[in-house]
Design a protein around this motif. Structure first.
Motif, mmCIF file in Angstrom:
data_model
loop_
_atom_site.group_PDB
_atom_site.id
_atom_site.type_symbol
_atom_site.label_atom_id
_atom_site.label_comp_id
_atom_site.label_asym_id
_atom_site.label_seq_id
_atom_site.Cartn_x
_atom_site.Cartn_y
_atom_site.Cartn_z
ATOM 1 N N ASP A 95 8.291 -17.638 -1.570
ATOM 2 C CA ASP A 95 7.264 -16.647 -1.254
ATOM 3 C C ASP A 95 7.157 -15.636 -2.391
ATOM 4 O OD1 ASP A 95 6.812 -17.824 1.175
ATOM 5 O OD2 ASP A 95 7.483 -16.114 2.399
ATOM 6 N N SER A 96 5.952 -15.101 -2.573
ATOM 7 C CA SER A 96 5.727 -14.108 -3.630
ATOM 8 C C SER A 96 5.835 -12.698 -3.065
ATOM 9 C CB SER A 96 4.353 -14.306 -4.266
ATOM 10 O OG SER A 96 4.302 -15.523 -4.982
ATOM 11 N N HIS A 141 -1.043 -14.419 -5.539
ATOM 12 C CA HIS A 141 -0.785 -15.050 -4.235
ATOM 13 C C HIS A 141 0.316 -14.297 -3.491
ATOM 14 C CE1 HIS A 141 -3.340 -18.364 -5.505
ATOM 15 N NE2 HIS A 141 -2.604 -18.498 -6.590
ATOM 16 N N GLN A 143 2.415 -12.426 -0.809
ATOM 17 C CA GLN A 143 2.585 -12.531 0.642
ATOM 18 C C GLN A 143 3.329 -11.330 1.230
ATOM 19 O OE1 GLN A 143 4.013 -16.216 -0.889
ATOM 20 N NE2 GLN A 143 3.613 -17.222 1.065
ATOM 21 N N TRP A 144 4.079 -10.624 0.377
ATOM 22 C CA TRP A 144 4.861 -9.467 0.820
ATOM 23 C C TRP A 144 4.785 -8.395 -0.259
ATOM 24 C CZ3 TRP A 144 7.085 -10.405 5.625
ATOM 25 C CH2 TRP A 144 7.172 -11.756 5.998
ATOM 26 N N THR A 161 -3.615 -11.553 3.086
ATOM 27 C CA THR A 161 -2.769 -11.903 4.228
ATOM 28 C C THR A 161 -1.315 -11.526 3.949
ATOM 29 O OG1 THR A 161 -2.537 -14.147 3.344
ATOM 30 C CG2 THR A 161 -4.265 -13.776 4.980
ATOM 31 N N TYR A 162 -1.108 -10.434 3.250
ATOM 32 C CA TYR A 162 0.229 -9.988 2.876
ATOM 33 C C TYR A 162 0.776 -9.006 3.927
ATOM 34 C CZ TYR A 162 -2.509 -5.987 1.273
ATOM 35 O OH TYR A 162 -3.376 -4.934 1.220
ATOM 36 N N THR A 163 2.082 -8.823 3.922
ATOM 37 C CA THR A 163 2.749 -7.879 4.809
ATOM 38 C C THR A 163 3.362 -6.755 3.977
ATOM 39 O OG1 THR A 163 3.295 -9.596 6.429
ATOM 40 C CG2 THR A 163 4.607 -7.568 6.501
#
Length: 272
Positions: A95-96, A141, A143-144, A161-163
């Motif tokens: 994950d990125s 890309h 994600q977090w 769509t990241y947190t």
């Protein structure tokens, strides 16, 4: 010979030849790994050494004369704890994670944790605007995102769509609280060894003359490649190293993260 022993042997050889460039060029051999994880295979091993265990790995000094220190043992344990907590939140290997922090303890904690987790780290300067962030979230890309409370408003207009993972303050619903990592178990391991060619870092260039470009580094290109930086700046075990590079730029990783710790030196930061 384990990867840790092989890495140490290469490091020690450069220390022996630190004042003899000609011999270093002729005699030094780069270690070639098929598997390597700087967090597990190097930092944690150094932290277990009685000579380093309680020595400061990181010192951050402030303008008001106060300072924060973390020993090798403390950062080893804490980074494993954060890796476990991130994994529990759903962060997966590969994950990125964008890390947008200043010179603060959490920067070093989360970098080490991300390495142990096998995540792809995308360091970002806090100078980024919402427009910059939209570009980085999309092309990286992401994600977090790990960032401070003061930076959270920048993301209100950044789609994706990241947190968000917030440091400081009371996070709004949907935003994770980094402080909760303090309650995680300090035990974490990957289901398989980290491949040397797995992606570790993606840096956006400064974009001085055109749009910022993404530069990829693996679990060996920085952690092993910066043996050369250690040689050139002359760092030795037990040294204290000050470098003024700002977080988010590649130079910060070279001289405020990998190189001093390769040498078993202390990272010293002055927040001015």
């Amino acid at each position: 010979m384990s990867v840790t022993e092989e890495f140490r042997a290469a490091r020690d050889r450069l220390l022996e030849l630190r004042e003899d460039y000609t011999r270093a060029r002729a005699e030094f051999t780069w270690p070639e790994f098929s598997e390597f994880n700087f967090g597990f295979d190097w930092f944690d091993h150094v932290a277990k050494d009685p000579q380093r265990h309680d020595q400061p790995a990181l010192i951050i000094a402030e303008l008001d004369g106060s300072s924060t220190q973390r020993t090798w043992a403390q950062l080893s344990r804490r980074s494993t704890q954060i890796a476990r907590w991130l994994s529990d939140q759903g962060v997966k290997r590969g994950d990125s994670i964008a890390i947008m922090l200043g010179n603060q303890v959490e920067l070093w904690e989360s970098m080490l944790a991300g390495i142990k987790l096998g995540a792809v780290l995308v360091p970002c300067t806090t100078q980024l605007t919402p427009t910059d962030l939209r570009d980085r979230i999309e092309r990286g890309h992401i994600q977090w995102v790990i960032t401070n409370e003061s930076e959270i408003p920048k993301f209100e207009s950044v789609p994706g769509t990241y947190t968000l993972i917030q440091i400081g303050g009371q996070p709004a619903p949907g935003i994770l609280d980094y402080a909760q990592g303090a309650h995680a178990e300090a035990e974490f391991s990957l289901d398989s060894p980290t491949r040397a060619d797995e992606t570790l870092l993606r840096y956006f260039t400064s974009g001085t003359t055109s749009k910022a470009k993404l530069v990829e580094h693996t679990h060996t290109s920085y952690p092993v490649g910066h043996l050369s930086t250690m040689f050139w700046i002359g760092l030795e075990p037990g040294d204290v190293h000050l470098n003024v590079a700002s977080p988010g730029w590649a130079k910060h990783a070279w001289s405020n993260f990998f190189t001093p710790w390769i040498a078993e030196a202390t990272v010293f930061i002055y927040n001015y």
